[in-house]
Design an enzyme around this catalytic site. Structure first.
Site, short mmCIF file in Angstrom:
data_model
loop_
_atom_site.label_atom_id
_atom_site.label_comp_id
_atom_site.label_asym_id
_atom_site.label_seq_id
_atom_site.Cartn_x
_atom_site.Cartn_y
_atom_site.Cartn_z
N ASP A 1 6.16 -5.15 6.49
CA ASP A 1 6.26 -5.72 7.68
C ASP A 1 7.43 -4.77 9.05
O ASP A 1 8.12 -5.17 8.35
CB ASP A 1 5.83 -6.38 8.66
CG ASP A 1 4.63 -7.06 8.25
OD1 ASP A 1 3.94 -7.11 7.33
OD2 ASP A 1 3.92 -9.26 8.00
N ASP B 1 -1.88 -4.69 9.05
CA ASP B 1 -2.72 -5.01 9.93
C ASP B 1 -3.26 -5.43 11.14
O ASP B 1 -4.34 -6.04 11.51
CB ASP B 1 -1.68 -6.77 10.60
CG ASP B 1 -1.06 -6.81 8.90
OD1 ASP B 1 -0.97 -7.56 8.18
OD2 ASP B 1 0.39 -6.83 8.98
#
Length: 207
Positions: free
Chosen positions: A132, A148
């Site tokens: 991320d 995501d």
């Protein structure tokens, strides 16, 4: 066997083309996810310095996410890896079996959800965590990635499809069934009326 396959492809040529197009877009979204992870996350990981896009608002920062999207269910990588694998297989099967439903919202939702799930699944099996890097510092939003975002947008589109189209389809089917039942009742009444009429006519003739 060869003739059956040839006949199947000939009859479903259009839908097979649709399937290839959707798989192509899944691969495009997946490629964007993997490339952004490699060149943005990878660069931050090597240099150790965040990339500030808007000071105190938006930045890129490297986070090893051992949970689900947006940092949920931390330290559950192994479990989530197999959940991701099962989900991707199920989603791809759903893409195939619903290929004749050409609703744009549904098709886009399936492409985005499948690609997003695939992108994070690759990370979990390869690195045992998800890479991320997007951080909205202004609202302290959990760090996320392109996969995501694809998953979130896809789920929103799927919900809209269920509310707007799927529920309407169920309602229309119920109305159609109700009309068919009414038509059947009318036909039955007409049948008994005509039977009674013919019987009376027959009796009159006999008299």
């Amino acid at each position: 066997m060869a003739n059956k396959l040839q006949s199947f492809f000939a009859k479903n040529k259009k839908f097979i083309l649709y399937l290839f197009i959707e798989v192509f877009f899944v691969l495009i979204v997946l490629m964007i996810d993997l490339l952004t992870k490699k060149y943005i996350y990878g660069k931050i990981k090597v240099t150790g310095e965040d990339i500030i896009l808007i000071p105190n608002v938006l930045r890129f920062t490297a986070v090893e996410n051992t949970g689900a999207s947006f940092g949920m269910m931390k330290n559950s990588t192994k479990f989530l890896s197999y959940v991701s694998l099962f989900s991707v297989i199920l989603l791809f099967a759903f893409i195939v079996f619903t290929i004749k439903d050409r609703n744009p919202l549904l098709r886009t939702a399936l492409v985005l959800i499948t690609a997003g799930g695939f992108g994070n699944m690759i990370d979990r099996f390869k690195y045992e965590y998800v890479r991320d890097f997007v951080y909205f510092e202004l609202i302290n939003f959990p760090v996320f990635n392109f996969a995501d975002s694809a998953l979130t947008i896809g789920c929103i589109l799927a919900i809209i499809w269920v509310i707007v189209y799927f529920s309407k389809k169920i309602k229309d089917d119920k109305n159609k069934k109700h009309l068919d039942d009414n038509d059947s009742d009318v036909d039955n009444k007409n049948f008994w009326f005509m039977s009674l009429y013919n019987f009376n006519s027959h009796c009159d003739n006999r008299l």
